[in-house]
Design a protein around this motif. Sequence first.
Motif, PDB file in Angstrom:
ATOM      1  N   GLY A 361       3.070  -0.315   6.846  1.00 13.92           N
ATOM      2  CA  GLY A 361       1.881  -1.022   6.114  1.00 13.92           C
ATOM      3  C   GLY A 361       2.730  -1.530   4.915  1.00 13.92           C
ATOM      4  O   GLY A 361       3.728  -1.848   4.721  1.00 13.92           O
ATOM      5  N   ILE A 362       1.829  -1.771   3.826  1.00 16.14           N
ATOM      6  CA  ILE A 362       2.213  -2.105   2.509  1.00 16.14           C
ATOM      7  C   ILE A 362       1.861  -1.016   1.437  1.00 16.14           C
ATOM      8  O   ILE A 362       1.382  -0.004   1.468  1.00 16.14           O
ATOM      9  CB  ILE A 362       1.627  -3.435   2.065  1.00 16.14           C
ATOM     10  N   GLY A 363       2.353  -1.500   0.188  1.00 15.08           N
ATOM     11  CA  GLY A 363       1.778  -0.595  -1.060  1.00 15.08           C
ATOM     12  C   GLY A 363       0.890  -1.672  -1.712  1.00 15.08           C
ATOM     13  O   GLY A 363       0.195  -2.346  -1.499  1.00 15.08           O
ATOM     14  N   THR A 364       1.215  -1.433  -3.160  1.00 16.27           N
ATOM     15  CA  THR A 364       0.479  -2.358  -4.034  1.00 16.27           C
ATOM     16  C   THR A 364       1.486  -3.663  -4.380  1.00 16.27           C
ATOM     17  O   THR A 364       1.156  -4.571  -5.037  1.00 16.27           O
ATOM     18  CB  THR A 364       0.230  -1.709  -5.546  1.00 16.27           C
ATOM     19  N   GLN A 365       2.547  -3.602  -3.812  1.00 17.93           N
ATOM     20  CA  GLN A 365       3.570  -4.721  -3.856  1.00 17.93           C
ATOM     21  C   GLN A 365       4.244  -4.816  -2.677  1.00 17.93           C
ATOM     22  O   GLN A 365       4.686  -3.902  -1.606  1.00 17.93           O
ATOM     23  CB  GLN A 365       4.694  -4.603  -4.795  1.00 17.93           C
ATOM     24  N   VAL A 366       4.530  -6.043  -1.828  1.00 18.78           N
ATOM     25  CA  VAL A 366       5.198  -6.168  -0.921  1.00 18.78           C
ATOM     26  C   VAL A 366       6.096  -7.362  -1.269  1.00 18.78           C
ATOM     27  O   VAL A 366       5.675  -8.428  -1.717  1.00 18.78           O
ATOM     28  CB  VAL A 366       4.619  -6.600   0.597  1.00 18.78           C
TER      29      VAL A 366
END
Length: 393
Positions: A361-366
């Motif tokens: 997945g991702i975080g708050t930034q990719v």
Amino acid sequence: MMKHILLLLVLFGFCAAAYGAEPVFRKVVLSDKFYAEGSHYGDFNKDGKPDIVAGPYWYEGSAFTQKHEIYPVEDFNPEKYSDNFAAFGADVNGDGWDDVFVCPMPGTASYWYENPKGKDGHWKKHFGPADFGNESPFWTEAVKGLGAGPVYNINGYLGFSTHAAKDGKQDWTFHHISNEDKKKYFKYTHGAGSGDINGDGRLDILESTGWWEQPQEPTKTPWEFHPFRFADAAAQMLVFDADGDGLNDVITSWHCHLYGLVWWKQIRKDGGITWERSDILSPQPDLNSDALRFSQMHALAQADFNGDGLPDFVTGKRFWAHGSKGDKEPNAPAVLYWFELKRDGKGGAAFVPHKIDDDSGIGTQVTAVDINGDKKPDIIVSNKKGTFVFLNE
């Protein structure tokens, strides 16, 4: 002669098939610990190769097998939060070495770590702007000539910071572009982006509820606001010409903790700018359908992943954004997708999803960048699952 022609045709066919073909991504796990919600890059040892920064470590490019501590290591509880929501590799103090700027838990003081120029040990920590708000900050040169810095909000204002050396340390100056609105611009505000919306050659700044037009005299504040509901709660807001009509469009999440991925086509009408919405993924999906859906698209990044000359983008599911019981379908697979831009040659366009992975997945930034020097953009992710790099092969 015929043999040579056939050989050329075979070679040409192979090259044509390879260029613009769907990329295959090789997943490299750098860590399975929760250190941060974002990661970035920089040449931290000045060997000419991009390195990765993720939480307390930087990883030497281009093998990424050697890691070095920037600050004391602490892995966080995935049910809760880290103190690192995004990071940027940048030469903050102008000494020619890339440092690391960290966007903290929203509403607290940001900080940056000074590159020790090849010396061993932890990097010296310096504080940056205080009360650092917005869950979708980014780093850019908002106004030409002022230098690059973070775009975020603080104490009821949206704007950007620049910095310069003063008395031996970095002095940060916040430039607000908005009027004061503490309900709108608070520490957990969602959604921000930048791009030239009106085609005047100046960078404008976007938020979920509209866009701010950079004036000819950018120090004049506030900038002119053009209200428009781009999203309920956006993530990073991408600005590029999707349909090839010469006008920049906007792509973002509809609600980064729920569902929806939207493309706003820019339309010029009666001397003004308006927008036409197309849903890439529905904000209100049928939960009984097999159609693609995933929630919590809390970060986006743009790149041309298949080398066809058209801008694509990457997003995915932010795993456990509010823990294992928060938001919609928190325990669904933590997918990562790139969306391929397809134009029909008649003014129409569509984005085709391609799954990269279902356990990151991702975080708050990719971050999308060519990290190994092969001229193809790769993807870097840090979140509650760990830290990953996806090499575009």
